[in-house]
Design a protein around this motif. Structure first.
Motif: not given
Length: 295
Positions: A83-101
């Motif tokens: 599962v690969i998640v795309l996220t915007a640079r302006i929302h860095p917390d999304d990366a951490v939350r996605s990996l933890e999910a």
């Protein structure tokens, strides 16, 4: 999926334009693409079949991206796919939350479509390689074992197969339980791998057929020496795993079969190895029996 397809991608993105660009880039290199614009569509797509990878854009707050990743991971068709998640640079917390999910990778927008294709292809290949391993021992399973023997059949380099099987393993399991049984299987796996690494050649191969059956494919020169070293090391090691002697110690039977003899098929190699192993198991204790000694 067509026979020439690289695999199937489930693409989840509420941005129609980006979804179209990604679809085109995946399809041009041979992937089939199933797309969805929201979480409900993604889960419906999973019901129709297992993809080889899922690409998820972090959707608006109403359809939280990490929540969708968790839903994908709970679904039988998505539990073990990349599962690969795309996220915007302006929302860095999304990366951490996605990996933890449970996401395997996060790609920050903007990105080059070629980078996305390369990342997905790499994740799919690593997942395929991992799925070919036996979970308990992390050794190659039946698919890679067959591929290795087929590769050597008809080749110019002599080779042999070592076929290993535990004796008394069912009695051990019945007495001490499956968790202790797993320790014995891991002991044989590590003993075999260590012996081949220390005494074998660079292209020797070790595999785990399943249960308490293992194989090694190697050059003939050191096969007998390696087999005897496995027997000696296993007989020492089993005494550290099995301290309770209410049942006999497990032993190991090793059959050695000349794979380069004649024009044998993969099935015939297996049948010959099984016959030699059957003879080995008739004998007491840990033993090595070579096919040549029975002719």
């Amino acid at each position: 999926m067509t026979p020439s397809s690289e695999g199937k991608i489930l693409l989840v993105d509420d941005d129609t334009q980006l979804r179209g660009i990604l679809r085109a880039n995946f399809e041009v290199v041979g992937y089939d693409v199933v797309d969805a614009c929201d979480a409900a569509g993604a889960m419906a797509a999973l019901e129709l079949g297992r993809p080889d990878a899922v690409v998820v854009d972090v959707l608006p707050a109403a359809s939280d991206g990490p929540a969708l990743v968790r839903s994908i991971r709970r679904h039988p068709q998505g539990a073990n796919v990349p599962v690969i998640v795309l996220t915007a640079r302006i929302h860095p917390d999304d990366a951490v939350r996605s990996l933890e999910a449970g996401a395997d990778d996060v790609v920050v927008k903007p990105f080059a479509p070629e980078e996305m294709v390369a990342r997905v292809r790499g994740k799919i290949r690593r997942a395929a390689a991992h799925s070919a391993l036996q979970p308990l021992t992390k050794l190659p399973g039946n698919g890679p074992i067959e591929a290795e023997i087929l590769r050597r059949l008809g080749g110019p380099v002599p080779w042999v197969v070592l076929y290993l099987d535990l004796d008394g393993f069912k009695v051990f399991n019945d007495a001490f339980g499956f968790a202790k049984g797993d320790q014995v299987i891991q002991l044989l796996a590590s003993t075999l791998s260590d012996a081949v690494r220390k005494r074998g050649e660079a292209d020797d191969f070790v595999g785990h057929v399943g249960g308490d059956d293992f194989v090694a494919v190697m050059r003939p020169a050191h096969a007998e020496e390696i087999a005897q070293s496995i027997v000696a090391a296993f007989d020492r090691g089993i005494r550290t795993v099995q301290r309770d002697t209410r049942v006999p110690y497990c032993t190991v039977s090793i059959a050695i079969v000349n794979g380069s003899r004649g024009r044998a098929s993969y099935e015939q190699i297996g049948e010959r190895a099984a016959l030699v192993k059957k003879e080995a198991k008739r004998r007491r204790g840990s033993v090595v029996v070579s096919e040549s000694s029975l002719s």
